[in-house]
Design a protein around this motif. Sequence first.
Motif, PDB file in Angstrom:
ATOM      1  N   TYR A  34      10.984 -73.324  -7.862  1.00 13.50           N
ATOM      2  CA  TYR A  34      11.569 -72.073  -7.373  1.00 13.50           C
ATOM      3  C   TYR A  34      13.083 -72.116  -7.312  1.00 13.50           C
ATOM      4  O   TYR A  34      13.751 -71.075  -7.380  1.00 13.50           O
ATOM      5  CB  TYR A  34      11.002 -71.725  -5.987  1.00 13.50           C
ATOM      6  CG  TYR A  34      11.638 -72.473  -4.839  1.00 13.50           C
ATOM      7  CD1 TYR A  34      12.709 -71.936  -4.138  1.00 13.50           C
ATOM      8  CD2 TYR A  34      11.182 -73.724  -4.459  1.00 13.50           C
ATOM      9  CE1 TYR A  34      13.311 -72.623  -3.091  1.00 13.50           C
ATOM     10  CE2 TYR A  34      11.763 -74.417  -3.415  1.00 13.50           C
ATOM     11  CZ  TYR A  34      12.825 -73.862  -2.735  1.00 13.50           C
ATOM     12  OH  TYR A  34      13.413 -74.557  -1.708  1.00 13.50           O
ATOM     13  N   ASP A  35      13.664 -73.324  -7.182  1.00 12.73           N
ATOM     14  CA  ASP A  35      15.109 -73.423  -7.013  1.00 12.73           C
ATOM     15  C   ASP A  35      15.827 -73.937  -8.255  1.00 12.73           C
ATOM     16  O   ASP A  35      17.035 -74.165  -8.228  1.00 12.73           O
ATOM     17  CB  ASP A  35      15.450 -74.306  -5.813  1.00 12.73           C
ATOM     18  CG  ASP A  35      14.815 -75.687  -5.880  1.00 12.73           C
ATOM     19  OD1 ASP A  35      14.035 -75.941  -6.825  1.00 12.73           O
ATOM     20  OD2 ASP A  35      15.086 -76.514  -4.988  1.00 12.73           O
ATOM     21  N   ASN A  51      12.288 -63.803  -5.683  1.00 11.03           N
ATOM     22  CA  ASN A  51      13.185 -64.947  -5.683  1.00 11.03           C
ATOM     23  C   ASN A  51      14.619 -64.468  -5.876  1.00 11.03           C
ATOM     24  O   ASN A  51      14.944 -63.837  -6.888  1.00 11.03           O
ATOM     25  CB  ASN A  51      12.780 -65.906  -6.810  1.00 11.03           C
ATOM     26  CG  ASN A  51      13.491 -67.241  -6.745  1.00 11.03           C
ATOM     27  OD1 ASN A  51      14.627 -67.348  -6.282  1.00 11.03           O
ATOM     28  ND2 ASN A  51      12.828 -68.279  -7.234  1.00 11.03           N
ATOM     29  N   PHE A  81       3.131 -68.714  -8.088  1.00 12.39           N
ATOM     30  CA  PHE A  81       4.492 -68.456  -8.557  1.00 12.39           C
ATOM     31  C   PHE A  81       4.394 -67.740  -9.897  1.00 12.39           C
ATOM     32  O   PHE A  81       3.653 -68.176 -10.790  1.00 12.39           O
ATOM     33  CB  PHE A  81       5.262 -69.763  -8.740  1.00 12.39           C
ATOM     34  CG  PHE A  81       5.736 -70.392  -7.466  1.00 12.39           C
ATOM     35  CD1 PHE A  81       6.841 -69.890  -6.801  1.00 12.39           C
ATOM     36  CD2 PHE A  81       5.095 -71.507  -6.941  1.00 12.39           C
ATOM     37  CE1 PHE A  81       7.292 -70.482  -5.614  1.00 12.39           C
ATOM     38  CE2 PHE A  81       5.532 -72.109  -5.768  1.00 12.39           C
ATOM     39  CZ  PHE A  81       6.631 -71.591  -5.104  1.00 12.39           C
ATOM     40  N   ASP A 114       6.970 -64.896 -12.546  1.00 12.28           N
ATOM     41  CA  ASP A 114       8.257 -64.220 -12.693  1.00 12.28           C
ATOM     42  C   ASP A 114       7.995 -62.751 -13.023  1.00 12.28           C
ATOM     43  O   ASP A 114       7.889 -62.379 -14.190  1.00 12.28           O
ATOM     44  CB  ASP A 114       9.056 -64.906 -13.796  1.00 12.28           C
ATOM     45  CG  ASP A 114      10.490 -64.399 -13.894  1.00 12.28           C
ATOM     46  OD1 ASP A 114      10.829 -63.431 -13.180  1.00 12.28           O
ATOM     47  OD2 ASP A 114      11.258 -64.964 -14.692  1.00 12.28           O
ATOM     48  N   PHE A 169      13.913 -66.272  -0.667  1.00 13.04           N
ATOM     49  CA  PHE A 169      13.087 -65.163  -1.130  1.00 13.04           C
ATOM     50  C   PHE A 169      13.252 -63.958  -0.206  1.00 13.04           C
ATOM     51  O   PHE A 169      13.542 -64.113   0.987  1.00 13.04           O
ATOM     52  CB  PHE A 169      11.611 -65.564  -1.136  1.00 13.04           C
ATOM     53  CG  PHE A 169      11.258 -66.634  -2.135  1.00 13.04           C
ATOM     54  CD1 PHE A 169      10.685 -66.314  -3.355  1.00 13.04           C
ATOM     55  CD2 PHE A 169      11.504 -67.974  -1.851  1.00 13.04           C
ATOM     56  CE1 PHE A 169      10.359 -67.296  -4.271  1.00 13.04           C
ATOM     57  CE2 PHE A 169      11.180 -68.971  -2.761  1.00 13.04           C
ATOM     58  CZ  PHE A 169      10.606 -68.635  -3.970  1.00 13.04           C
ATOM     59  N   CYS A 185      13.621 -66.653 -12.668  1.00 14.71           N
ATOM     60  CA  CYS A 185      13.387 -67.245 -11.350  1.00 14.71           C
ATOM     61  C   CYS A 185      11.965 -66.917 -10.900  1.00 14.71           C
ATOM     62  O   CYS A 185      11.556 -65.756 -10.959  1.00 14.71           O
ATOM     63  CB  CYS A 185      14.387 -66.714 -10.323  1.00 14.71           C
ATOM     64  SG  CYS A 185      16.104 -67.081 -10.709  1.00 14.71           S
ATOM     65  N   LYS A 186      11.240 -67.926 -10.430  1.00 19.16           N
ATOM     66  CA  LYS A 186       9.847 -67.735 -10.068  1.00 19.16           C
ATOM     67  C   LYS A 186       9.721 -66.999  -8.729  1.00 19.16           C
ATOM     68  O   LYS A 186      10.195 -67.462  -7.693  1.00 19.16           O
ATOM     69  CB  LYS A 186       9.135 -69.085  -9.963  1.00 19.16           C
ATOM     70  CG  LYS A 186       9.048 -69.850 -11.270  1.00 19.16           C
ATOM     71  CD  LYS A 186       8.164 -69.157 -12.283  1.00 19.16           C
ATOM     72  CE  LYS A 186       7.970 -70.019 -13.520  1.00 19.16           C
ATOM     73  NZ  LYS A 186       7.200 -69.331 -14.578  1.00 19.16           N
ATOM     74  N   ASP A 187       9.073 -65.837  -8.779  1.00 18.27           N
ATOM     75  CA  ASP A 187       8.714 -65.094  -7.571  1.00 18.27           C
ATOM     76  C   ASP A 187       7.360 -65.593  -7.092  1.00 18.27           C
ATOM     77  O   ASP A 187       6.768 -66.508  -7.684  1.00 18.27           O
ATOM     78  CB  ASP A 187       8.679 -63.600  -7.889  1.00 18.27           C
ATOM     79  CG  ASP A 187       9.925 -63.155  -8.653  1.00 18.27           C
ATOM     80  OD1 ASP A 187      11.030 -63.287  -8.098  1.00 18.27           O
ATOM     81  OD2 ASP A 187       9.787 -62.701  -9.808  1.00 18.27           O
ATOM     82  N   LEU A 188       6.835 -65.008  -6.019  1.00 17.71           N
ATOM     83  CA  LEU A 188       5.571 -65.517  -5.481  1.00 17.71           C
ATOM     84  C   LEU A 188       4.758 -64.395  -4.855  1.00 17.71           C
ATOM     85  O   LEU A 188       5.297 -63.526  -4.166  1.00 17.71           O
ATOM     86  CB  LEU A 188       5.833 -66.600  -4.429  1.00 17.71           C
ATOM     87  CG  LEU A 188       4.591 -67.329  -3.932  1.00 17.71           C
ATOM     88  CD1 LEU A 188       4.835 -68.825  -3.830  1.00 17.71           C
ATOM     89  CD2 LEU A 188       4.126 -66.798  -2.582  1.00 17.71           C
TER      90      LEU A 188
END
Length: 548
Positions: free
Chosen positions: A305-306, A396, A356, A358, A402, A364-367
């Motif tokens: 994620y980072d 993200n 996760f 995108d 987030f 950037c991976k969202d969730l």
Amino acid sequence: MKRLAALVAAGVFAAQDPHLPDFQNVAAQAGLTEAFPNGGTESKKFIVETTGSGAAFIDYNNDGLPDIFLVSGSGGTNRLYRNDGNGRFTDVTKETGLASSGWGQGVCAGDFDNDGFTDVLVTYWGGLKLYRSVAGRRFEDVTRRAHLKQDRVRYNTGCAFLDYDNDGKLDIFVANYVKFDFATTPAPGANPYCWYRDLAVNCGPRGLPFDRNILYHNNGDGTFSDVSEASGVSKPDQSYCLGVLPGDFNGDGRTDIYVACDQTPSLLYINRGDGTFSEEAVLRGAAFDENGKAMSGMGVTSGDYDGDGRPDIFRSNFSDERETLYRNRGPAEFDDVSLAAGMAHNTRFVGWGCGFFDFDNDGCKDLLLVNGHVFPEVERLKIDIHYKDRAILYHNNGKGSFTDVSERAGAGILERHAARGAAFADYDNDGSLEVLINNQNEAPSLLKSTRQPEGNWVILKLEGATSNRSAIGARIHLTAGGRTQIDEVRSGGSYLSQNDLRLHFGLGGAAKIDRLEIAWPSGTRQTERELEVNRVIRIREAVQTSSH
């Protein structure tokens, strides 16, 4: 709040913020109308009614379109829906030989015999069923032939195919929850473990006996051997195990296994490379929350994620608990960063499937995680905790944190269900990921955004040659537009579910992929350069030839 929800449902906020998705539930239009029973709707007498069931995207016929498989509890059947390529799915359960009965729990997928077609494992309270694909046309139950017939009743939950010894053949890991028997389990209210907020509810898991996890080694002849004891997988005997997540968390080229556990410390099996595992979750900071408390872990997913090149772990938990985000500071040393990452405020939900992904293709991976209480009885309390509840969608921010955008991301996110399994795939290959959700005693949800994300994208379909054919365990480094992203082909994950085995990457404004590095489970490293975007790319493992 009600007015805000009404505005979101009417599309007002979607029109104001074109960068957010507009997720709608298109299950009915897609042909997913059958309900999947799992115990009572007003009350549940036994814990087995509360934990099922999983969902899967599986391309069973190799046409490049992910199909749908849904697991059912007692009183129904698991179902396979063929993707027709026009936004609709056709029920092909009977013709493919997948009609079933029993307390179905989880599903995972992989090509265990390396014949080029994806096979399916379904876990049950009571046993396992291994379905071998016959040329992508139908499935045969090979459980007994494969030596996977269990010698006693087990409460099998999460599962995953994985090649833990990197021999090119997929092995199987199966988590076990409790030792449960309808005849001997106490009735609701019978002891202190059978109450919730002064309500008499089904008993457990506390007060019920623990069981042990299982590892089956693939013998390469269509059979498996139980190596649970020899490998050390069965050594932990004080955990209630649910979601299973394989992955190379310490970057040594070997598959480790994380298991989300309910009301007990979660487990992290580190692969030693000699056929054995060492359980090290406490030592590595992934067993408890930041205060040293064991949470009620259900679902689990991994993503970087980072953007630091290391796979992090997210775990969903019970109401009155925080969700847990573990940052991998490397190698496989974890810190609970839930509070700093903005994931500490949704404490009234009981979380299950998660992933996760995108959604805006910005790299950037969202969730997303889906929710629903275990006790239908909570509705009698008339408080802010509900049996059926909405999903949570986190965007993200690209800076290690987030933002909860659930109430601005479409009516599909806000629908209330007793959700359990969740699976992710781009089922129409348009670059935007969809989410399949298995709801208890209802038709499933199929969340699709009506708004196409702005960023470019790529989907990678990997095929092993020396490695297992499904490429499970292959690790990717993708560089485009000055940013490097990582991912790994995984079986299992989420909550008792299976995502598409293809990998999706959002690329933002990058017009090409500069470099793609693949670390195959066999040890082969392969590099591709100057790849085009906005398409599905198939890559087969390069076979190393020796010269004399």
